[in-house]
Design a protein around this motif. Structure first.
Motif, PDB file in Angstrom:
ATOM      1  N   GLY A 160       0.831  -1.197   0.000  1.00 31.65           N
ATOM      2  CA  GLY A 160       0.000   0.000   0.000  1.00 31.65           C
ATOM      3  C   GLY A 160       0.864   1.245   0.000  1.00 31.65           C
ATOM      4  O   GLY A 160       1.965   1.262  -0.553  1.00 31.65           O
ATOM      5  N   CYS A 161       0.351   2.292   0.648  1.00 32.58           N
ATOM      6  CA  CYS A 161       1.040   3.577   0.673  1.00 32.58           C
ATOM      7  C   CYS A 161       1.474   3.888   2.111  1.00 32.58           C
ATOM      8  O   CYS A 161       0.768   3.577   3.071  1.00 32.58           O
ATOM      9  CB  CYS A 161       0.119   4.694   0.163  1.00 32.58           C
ATOM     10  SG  CYS A 161      -0.317   4.508  -1.587  1.00 32.58           S
ATOM     11  N   VAL A 162       2.633   4.512   2.220  1.00 29.53           N
ATOM     12  CA  VAL A 162       3.197   4.809   3.531  1.00 29.53           C
ATOM     13  C   VAL A 162       2.540   6.070   4.089  1.00 29.53           C
ATOM     14  O   VAL A 162       2.425   7.085   3.399  1.00 29.53           O
ATOM     15  CB  VAL A 162       4.723   4.995   3.439  1.00 29.53           C
ATOM     16  CG1 VAL A 162       5.291   5.406   4.803  1.00 29.53           C
ATOM     17  CG2 VAL A 162       5.381   3.711   2.968  1.00 29.53           C
ATOM     18  N   GLN A 163       2.107   5.970   5.363  1.00 32.80           N
ATOM     19  CA  GLN A 163       1.550   7.125   6.066  1.00 32.80           C
ATOM     20  C   GLN A 163       2.350   7.349   7.350  1.00 32.80           C
ATOM     21  O   GLN A 163       2.913   6.406   7.914  1.00 32.80           O
ATOM     22  CB  GLN A 163       0.074   6.901   6.405  1.00 32.80           C
ATOM     23  CG  GLN A 163      -0.813   6.755   5.180  1.00 32.80           C
ATOM     24  CD  GLN A 163      -2.268   6.513   5.554  1.00 32.80           C
ATOM     25  OE1 GLN A 163      -2.686   6.779   6.676  1.00 32.80           O
ATOM     26  NE2 GLN A 163      -3.041   5.984   4.606  1.00 32.80           N
ATOM     27  N   LEU A 164       2.388   8.619   7.777  1.00 29.67           N
ATOM     28  CA  LEU A 164       3.113   9.015   8.981  1.00 29.67           C
ATOM     29  C   LEU A 164       2.111   9.256  10.108  1.00 29.67           C
ATOM     30  O   LEU A 164       1.113   9.954   9.913  1.00 29.67           O
ATOM     31  CB  LEU A 164       3.929  10.280   8.718  1.00 29.67           C
ATOM     32  CG  LEU A 164       4.869  10.734   9.837  1.00 29.67           C
ATOM     33  CD1 LEU A 164       6.004   9.739  10.015  1.00 29.67           C
ATOM     34  CD2 LEU A 164       5.433  12.119   9.528  1.00 29.67           C
ATOM     35  N   TYR A 165       2.397   8.699  11.297  1.00 26.45           N
ATOM     36  CA  TYR A 165       1.505   8.843  12.443  1.00 26.45           C
ATOM     37  C   TYR A 165       2.341   8.979  13.709  1.00 26.45           C
ATOM     38  O   TYR A 165       3.073   8.058  14.086  1.00 26.45           O
ATOM     39  CB  TYR A 165       0.581   7.623  12.545  1.00 26.45           C
ATOM     40  CG  TYR A 165      -0.417   7.684  13.684  1.00 26.45           C
ATOM     41  CD1 TYR A 165      -1.599   8.392  13.553  1.00 26.45           C
ATOM     42  CD2 TYR A 165      -0.157   7.020  14.882  1.00 26.45           C
ATOM     43  CE1 TYR A 165      -2.517   8.445  14.600  1.00 26.45           C
ATOM     44  CE2 TYR A 165      -1.074   7.068  15.924  1.00 26.45           C
ATOM     45  CZ  TYR A 165      -2.261   7.789  15.779  1.00 26.45           C
ATOM     46  OH  TYR A 165      -3.162   7.836  16.811  1.00 26.45           O
ATOM     47  N   ASN A 166       2.269  10.171  14.344  1.00 20.91           N
ATOM     48  CA  ASN A 166       3.026  10.433  15.575  1.00 20.91           C
ATOM     49  C   ASN A 166       4.509  10.098  15.420  1.00 20.91           C
ATOM     50  O   ASN A 166       5.134   9.511  16.305  1.00 20.91           O
ATOM     51  CB  ASN A 166       2.431   9.653  16.748  1.00 20.91           C
ATOM     52  CG  ASN A 166       1.068  10.182  17.166  1.00 20.91           C
ATOM     53  OD1 ASN A 166       0.699  11.306  16.828  1.00 20.91           O
ATOM     54  ND2 ASN A 166       0.304   9.380  17.884  1.00 20.91           N
ATOM     55  N   GLY A 167       5.087  10.449  14.263  1.00 22.46           N
ATOM     56  CA  GLY A 167       6.517  10.267  14.041  1.00 22.46           C
ATOM     57  C   GLY A 167       6.911   8.877  13.593  1.00 22.46           C
ATOM     58  O   GLY A 167       8.112   8.614  13.420  1.00 22.46           O
ATOM     59  N   GLY A 168       5.951   7.983  13.403  1.00 19.42           N
ATOM     60  CA  GLY A 168       6.256   6.628  12.942  1.00 19.42           C
ATOM     61  C   GLY A 168       5.569   6.338  11.623  1.00 19.42           C
ATOM     62  O   GLY A 168       4.508   6.885  11.314  1.00 19.42           O
ATOM     63  N   MET A 169       6.164   5.440  10.799  1.00 18.66           N
ATOM     64  CA  MET A 169       5.642   5.124   9.471  1.00 18.66           C
ATOM     65  C   MET A 169       4.940   3.774   9.486  1.00 18.66           C
ATOM     66  O   MET A 169       5.374   2.829  10.166  1.00 18.66           O
ATOM     67  CB  MET A 169       6.770   5.099   8.446  1.00 18.66           C
ATOM     68  CG  MET A 169       7.505   6.414   8.298  1.00 18.66           C
ATOM     69  SD  MET A 169       8.846   6.296   7.083  1.00 18.66           S
ATOM     70  CE  MET A 169       9.576   7.934   7.233  1.00 18.66           C
TER      71      MET A 169
END
Length: 352
Positions: free
Chosen positions: A324-333
């Motif tokens: 899929g596609c990489v998303q960033l959440y609270n500094g983590g991927m």
């Protein structure tokens, strides 16, 4: 009241006369032995009181006149007081009306001034926005012209180099054909090796110059792009990024939105950039990046450049076998659906 005054005056006169009769030696007057006062002094008292009694009508007239004058003066005073009160009331009403009129004029003047200020501010704002748009258009046109000039110059130099190589190859072929007729096989091989070495050196030189020219062109384009980007971009570490916190789009629409503002979906190159972005992003919020592994599992490519991504900081459990596609959440991927509508991060350049 007038009768009381008459009585008091008459009593005072009688007391005065009685005192005179009682003490004649003190006053130096006639001596009257009062063996029978009512009969002996009646005529004498009447004689002494007669002038005063005769003056009573005149005195009464004077008192009536004085009383009339007092009443007239009192009436005049009441009239004057009434006029003064009426004038004071009139002045007060007139003053209140004048003050109200002045206050109304001041309010109207304040309203007019505020409208003029608002109009002037709006005009100045509109003018500044127009000037800014014209400036941005001029900068974009200049950059486009520079890009076109660089591109044209590069193609011209490349074509010229290719032409020179072609001419050199033709000359070498012709020279080889001529020399084959006059030289031995051993000489031919020696010269061929020497020629091939020269060609190899020349090719390496041309490739080096071409690489340097492309690097210079890329650097110039990057610098020009930084100057022309939207003012939304902010410097983080050594590059410029825009963190979208209000609009939620899928991965592909987010890429279009970044390109419309003069940038691309972001790829993070090192921990310094990641930490700077994490500080400026909203907690517990997902952000699209440009990285995905849609072509092949485990191979993460930047959509912006088509190159392999070089830096990751995975959340627990990732990447695993997800695609899929990489998303960033609270500094983590992490790897999530490309059609997820979340916020996104743009970069101003196209280097990574």
């Amino acid at each position: 009241m007038l009768k009381l005054a008459y009585f008091v005056l008459s009593a005072l006169i009688i007391l005065d006369v009685y005192g005179s009769l009682a003490h004649p030696q003190d006053k130096g007057g006639s001596v009257c032995q009062l063996n029978d006062p009512p009969n002996q002094c009646a005529q004498f008292c009447l004689t002494r009181l007669q002038p005063m009694i005769e003056n009573i009508p005149e005195t009464k007239t004077k008192l009536d006149r004085i009383q009339g004058e007092q009443q007239a003066i009192q009436t005049k005073l009441v009239a004057v007081q009434s006029r003064l009160e009426a004038q004071r009331s009139g002045f007060q009403i007139e003053l209140d009306a004048h003050l109200q009129a002045v206050q109304n004029k001041v309010e109207v003047l304040q309203t007019d001034i505020q409208k003029k200020l608002d109009s002037q501010l709006l005009a100045v704002q509109t003018k500044l926005e127009g000037q800014l748009k014209e400036l941005l258009l001029a900068v974009e046109k200049k950059l486009d012209d520079q890009k076109t000039s660089f591109h044209d110059s590069f193609e011209v130099r490349l074509n010229r180099t290719e032409g020179e190589l072609q001419d050199l190859q033709t000359k070498l072929d012709e020279k080889l054909l001529d020399e084959r007729k006059t030289i031995t096989k051993q000489d031919f091989e020696v010269r061929m090796n020497r020629t091939e070495g020269q060609l190899q050196n020349l090719q390496e030189k041309i490739v080096g110059q071409l690489g340097a020219f492309q690097a210079t062109l890329q650097e110039t384009r990057s610098k020009n792009n930084l100057k022309a980007k939207s003012p939304k971009f902010q410097r983080i570490a050594s590059r410029y990024f825009y963190i979208e916190n209000n609009m939620e789009l899928d991965h592909f629409a987010a890429g279009v939105a970044c390109r419309e503002m003069g940038g691309n979906l972001a790829s993070i190159k090192d921990e310094e950039e990641l930490n700077g972005i994490a500080v400026r992003s909203v907690r517990d919020t997902w952000y699209h990046l440009s990285i995905n592994n849609l072509d092949k599992e485990g191979v993460f490519v930047s959509e912006t450049t088509g190159k392999l991504a070089t830096y990751f900081k995975w959340r627990s459990g990732y990447p695993g076998n997800s695609i899929g596609c990489v998303q960033l959440y609270n500094g983590g991927m992490g790897i999530y659906g490309c059609t997820d509508k979340v916020n996104f991060i743009c970069q101003s350049d196209d280097e990574i």
